[in-house]
Design a protein around this motif. Structure first.
Motif, short mmCIF file in Angstrom:
data_model
loop_
_atom_site.label_atom_id
_atom_site.label_comp_id
_atom_site.label_asym_id
_atom_site.label_seq_id
_atom_site.Cartn_x
_atom_site.Cartn_y
_atom_site.Cartn_z
N VAL A 20 -35.67 36.01 31.98
CA VAL A 20 -35.58 35.54 33.53
C VAL A 20 -35.87 37.00 34.05
N SER A 21 -35.81 38.18 33.67
CA SER A 21 -36.10 39.38 34.38
C SER A 21 -37.66 39.44 34.47
N THR A 22 -38.25 39.34 33.52
CA THR A 22 -39.93 39.23 33.63
C THR A 22 -40.50 38.32 34.31
N THR A 23 -40.19 37.04 33.93
CA THR A 23 -40.93 35.89 34.74
C THR A 23 -40.30 35.35 35.99
N GLU A 24 -39.05 35.97 36.44
CA GLU A 24 -38.30 35.43 37.46
C GLU A 24 -37.89 33.83 37.57
N ASP A 25 -38.12 33.29 36.20
CA ASP A 25 -37.75 31.88 36.09
C ASP A 25 -36.25 31.85 36.17
N VAL A 26 -35.73 30.63 36.21
CA VAL A 26 -34.31 30.20 36.62
C VAL A 26 -33.78 29.72 35.01
N LEU A 27 -32.51 30.20 34.53
CA LEU A 27 -32.02 29.81 33.42
C LEU A 27 -30.80 28.92 33.93
N ILE A 28 -30.57 27.79 33.58
CA ILE A 28 -29.52 26.83 33.60
C ILE A 28 -28.50 26.63 32.54
N ILE A 29 -27.28 26.87 32.73
CA ILE A 29 -26.34 26.59 31.43
C ILE A 29 -25.34 25.50 31.79
N PRO A 30 -25.60 24.46 31.39
CA PRO A 30 -24.61 23.21 31.61
C PRO A 30 -23.19 23.53 31.04
N ARG A 31 -22.19 23.10 31.83
CA ARG A 31 -20.93 23.17 31.07
C ARG A 31 -20.35 21.93 30.92
N ASN A 32 -19.49 21.81 30.12
CA ASN A 32 -18.77 20.69 29.73
C ASN A 32 -19.54 19.27 29.75
N ASN A 33 -20.79 19.44 29.34
CA ASN A 33 -21.62 18.30 29.30
C ASN A 33 -22.08 17.57 30.48
N ASN A 34 -21.82 18.30 31.70
CA ASN A 34 -22.02 17.82 33.10
C ASN A 34 -22.92 18.81 33.66
N GLU A 35 -24.11 17.91 34.07
CA GLU A 35 -25.05 18.87 34.93
C GLU A 35 -24.48 19.22 36.15
N ASN A 36 -23.37 18.58 36.64
CA ASN A 36 -23.00 19.10 38.06
C ASN A 36 -22.05 20.29 38.01
N ASP A 37 -21.66 20.85 36.70
CA ASP A 37 -20.91 21.79 36.52
C ASP A 37 -21.68 22.73 35.47
N ALA A 38 -22.56 23.56 36.27
CA ALA A 38 -23.38 24.41 35.32
C ALA A 38 -23.18 25.85 35.98
N VAL A 39 -24.08 26.92 35.10
CA VAL A 39 -24.05 27.91 35.79
C VAL A 39 -25.73 28.42 35.77
N VAL A 40 -26.07 29.11 36.79
CA VAL A 40 -27.41 29.46 37.12
C VAL A 40 -27.67 31.00 36.86
N VAL A 41 -28.65 31.27 36.01
CA VAL A 41 -28.84 32.76 35.92
C VAL A 41 -30.35 33.25 36.47
N ILE A 42 -30.29 34.15 37.65
CA ILE A 42 -31.55 34.29 38.04
C ILE A 42 -31.77 35.85 38.10
N SER A 43 -32.94 36.49 38.44
CA SER A 43 -33.07 37.87 38.45
C SER A 43 -32.52 38.57 39.84
N ILE A 44 -32.37 39.61 39.45
CA ILE A 44 -31.75 40.28 40.97
C ILE A 44 -32.90 40.21 41.94
N LYS A 45 -34.27 40.29 41.54
CA LYS A 45 -35.24 40.26 42.68
C LYS A 45 -35.20 38.67 43.30
N GLU A 46 -34.89 37.78 42.54
CA GLU A 46 -35.09 36.37 43.00
C GLU A 46 -33.71 36.29 43.77
N TYR A 47 -32.76 36.78 43.36
CA TYR A 47 -31.57 36.76 44.26
C TYR A 47 -31.55 37.43 45.43
#
Length: 86
Positions: A20-47
């Motif tokens: 994520v830090s080197t490519t500035e890609d977005v990482l999505i972590i779904p929670r509870n098998n529900n795509e609407n309940d997910a966490v997104v990890v982004i680089s500080i540069k993207e943020y």
């Protein structure tokens, strides 16, 4: 954009964070098998880019000023200048 499970994130956290830090890609972590309940990890540069854009577009005056600037650029109505002091 990549989606990974929580267990995969736990196992490979450093690898995912490095990616994520080197490519500035977005990482999505779904929670509870529900795509609407997910966490997104982004680089500080993207943020920082997202928050700056939100700030620039936060008022109508700023939006209009940016629109006029973009229109001037499209019409090649620009002037060159240098920020360097002589």
């Amino acid at each position: 954009m990549k989606a990974v499970t929580i267990s995969s994130l736990r196992t490979n956290m450093k690898t995912y964070f490095d990616e994520v830090s080197t490519t500035e890609d977005v990482l999505i972590i779904p929670r509870n098998n529900n795509e609407n309940d997910a966490v997104v990890v982004i680089s500080i540069k993207e943020y920082n880019t997202l928050t700056e854009t939100a700030h620039l577009l936060s008022t109508e005056a700023n939006r209009k000023r940016l629109e006029r600037s973009i229109e001037s650029l499209k019409q090649d109505n620009v002037r060159s200048f240098s920020l360097e002091e002589d």
